[in-house]
Design an enzyme around this catalytic site. Structure first.
Site, PDB file in Angstrom:
ATOM      1  N   PHE A 118       0.821  -1.214   0.000  1.00  0.00           N
ATOM      2  CA  PHE A 118       0.000   0.000   0.000  1.00  0.00           C
ATOM      3  C   PHE A 118       0.857   1.267   0.000  1.00  0.00           C
ATOM      4  CE2 PHE A 118      -3.061   3.025   2.010  1.00  0.00           C
ATOM      5  CZ  PHE A 118      -4.002   2.995   0.990  1.00  0.00           C
ATOM      6  N   VAL A 119       1.975   1.239   0.706  1.00  0.00           N
ATOM      7  CA  VAL A 119       2.863   2.413   0.723  1.00  0.00           C
ATOM      8  C   VAL A 119       3.411   2.673  -0.680  1.00  0.00           C
ATOM      9  CG1 VAL A 119       5.022   3.351   1.635  1.00  0.00           C
ATOM     10  CG2 VAL A 119       3.446   2.126   3.160  1.00  0.00           C
ATOM     11  N   GLU A 120       3.852   1.620  -1.348  1.00  0.00           N
ATOM     12  CA  GLU A 120       4.371   1.773  -2.711  1.00  0.00           C
ATOM     13  C   GLU A 120       3.276   2.257  -3.663  1.00  0.00           C
ATOM     14  OE1 GLU A 120       7.637  -1.875  -2.301  1.00  0.00           O
ATOM     15  OE2 GLU A 120       5.611  -2.252  -3.061  1.00  0.00           O
ATOM     16  N   ASP A 143       7.540 -11.618  -1.077  1.00  0.00           N
ATOM     17  CA  ASP A 143       8.123 -12.641  -1.949  1.00  0.00           C
ATOM     18  C   ASP A 143       7.195 -13.846  -2.062  1.00  0.00           C
ATOM     19  OD1 ASP A 143      10.355 -11.018  -2.135  1.00  0.00           O
ATOM     20  OD2 ASP A 143      11.495 -12.132  -0.633  1.00  0.00           O
TER      21      ASP A 143
END
Length: 474
Positions: A196-198, A264
């Site tokens: 969400f930050v990205e 990952d």
């Protein structure tokens, strides 16, 4: 959504990106250093795990899919350790060796399951460190079912647009774990998986769900993507696709221990599922389950196929209870992969009574999982005569499945369970009654497969036949 386990072993995924070595120093802490107000850790264990793009490949291999990995490492000990760990996991590596820059290494000092310090050994890779990537990928691409670009902003994916274009020539889906403030270099990919930050760093602050949906849809359209999967931590995952309603799945973690490597795992399961023929929503649901498993583990961890299958079965309510023979064999495979011992018993169980309950509880104590094989109605008629069974097989199995001691229940219509024993190969065959071990039907079959036989006694004066006769007398 009905989840199914894909045939991962039929898929092969190419992973390209920033590989690194995650190194852990574990030790006890009992005092503070006299030199500075810091804890003194007496290192007792050193652990090396593949990280970054290497952890993505490791996750894919753990699922049973084929994994090939392209990356860059230094001409150093860390690079050799990394290659050795990956080779041991069955991953095909094709690394470019940099003589000028070291293998990216992250050293963590851990005491009592708490990370005290992390030290990073790295330098930004330059274009000449990875100028062979496209050539290496071109050789492998015809044999791939999906490609993952694992971007940790270390410089290995400067030719991401060329790699995406190459994959599209071979109709290979491309999944990207993106980094940075410019996603335009991932244009044309199949799916992006930002956290969400990205995501907000690209589209701006999202104060409402509608903001997320509208801005995500615009990004999908602008970058010519099939979709964006936004991972949102404790708020789950949101899938945004052009012309499709948004799909949101809640987080599945019961306990969050360590989120290292969770991204990952998500992209690994997504890629392996899509490469195996599943749709993006189906792959997303599997990835969501896998993320819930991996965050309950410490450090850079993986999810294997038995763990994921068990989660799928639990999701569908089929982790235990009445099963078919085929379902049972899959469940047993998963149980044995976790080191569990399988106990088998059989009988008519026409009227469940206290003797049965106590017997089954004692049977379960002989191992980790208890299978109860129930004689079918036709089988009981041959054994007990007309008028039996009192209860049909579906009702008998339903009662048995409700007992806490019983894991799986199935029925058989043979006169003996010998065929089932040949197929299941239990670790322990349990029988109740006044038998000697050498009189138990199927005992020699179990022993020949490395198991053993255990004879238990029923509760005295408690039997189905006695109960039936008493009712008839009255």
């Amino acid at each position: 959504m009905q989840l199914t386990m894909p045939s991962f072993d039929r898929a092969h995924i190419l992973v390209i990106g920033d590989v690194m070595l995650d190194r852990y120093w574990h030790g006890g802490t009992t005092r503070i250093s006299p030199e500075a107000p810091v804890p003194v850790v007496k290192v007792g264990q050193v652990e090396d795990r593949p990280g970054g793009a290497a952890n993505v490949a490791l996750n894919i291999a753990a699922l049973g899919a084929g994994a090939s990995l392209i990356g860059v490492v230094g001409e150093d000990e860390a690079g050799m350790v990394l290659q050795s760990r990956l080779k041991a996991a069955g991953i095909r590596t094709d690394f470019q060796i940099s003589a000028l820059r070291p293998t990216i290494t992250k050293l963590r000092v851990v005491s009592r399951h708490q990370q005290l310090l992390r030290m990073d050994f790295e330098e930004q890779f330059q274009a000449d460190d990875c100028d062979q990537f496209l050539q290496k990928a071109r050789v492998l691409m015809p044999y791939m079912d999906a490609m993952v670009l694992s971007d940790y902003a270390k410089g290995s994916l400067q030719i991401a647009p060329e790699l995406i274009a190459l994959a599209k020539q071979f109709s290979v889906p491309v999944l990207v774990d993106p980094k940075g403030h410019d996603f335009s270099r991932y244009r044309g990919a199949t799916l992006l998986t930002p956290n969400f930050v990205e995501f907000e760093s690209i589209v701006g602050r999202c104060r409402t769900e509608q903001d997320i949906v509208e801005r995500g849809a615009a990004l999908v359209r602008d970058l010519d993507l099939q979709g964006i999967l936004v991972t949102r931590g404790e708020q789950g995952m949101t899938l945004l696709r052009a012309g499709q309603p948004e799909l949101h799945l809640p987080a599945r973690a019961r306990e969050v221990f360590d989120v290292t490597g969770a991204g990952d795992t998500v992209i690994s399961v997504l890629a392996a599922a899509i490469a195996s023929g599943q749709s993006i929503p189906e792959a997303m649901a599997l990835a969501n389950l896998a993320a819930g498993i991996v965050v309950a583990k410490q450090g850079t961890a993986t999810v294997n196929s038995p763990e994921l299958r068990r989660a799928v079965q639990s999701e569908q309510g089929s982790e235990r209870g009445v099963v078919t023979e085929e379902q049972l064999l899959i469940a047993i495979e998963d149980a044995r992969a976790s080191g569990e011992r399988i106990v088998f018993t059989n009988g008519c169980f026409d009227i469940i009574h206290a003797g049965h309950v106590g017997y089954l509880e004692e049977a379960r104590m002989q191992g980790d999982r208890l299978i109860v094989a129930v004689n079918g109605d036709a089988s009981i008629r041959r054994l007990k005569g007309e008028g039996r069974p009192i209860n049909p097989v579906d009702r008998r199995m339903a009662v048995l499945a409700a007992l806490e001691s019983v894991d799986w229940v199935l029925f058989f219509d043979d006169d003996t369970p010998e065929r089932l024993l040949e197929t299941i190969k239990p670790d322990v065959l349990v029988k109740g009654g006044d038998y000697r071990e050498d009189q138990v039907v199927g005992g020699e079959i179990v022993k020949s497969n490395g198991g053993h036989v255990k004879v238990l006694g029923f509760v005295e004066s408690c039997s189905t036949t006695a109960i039936v006769n008493k009712i008839r007398e009255q």
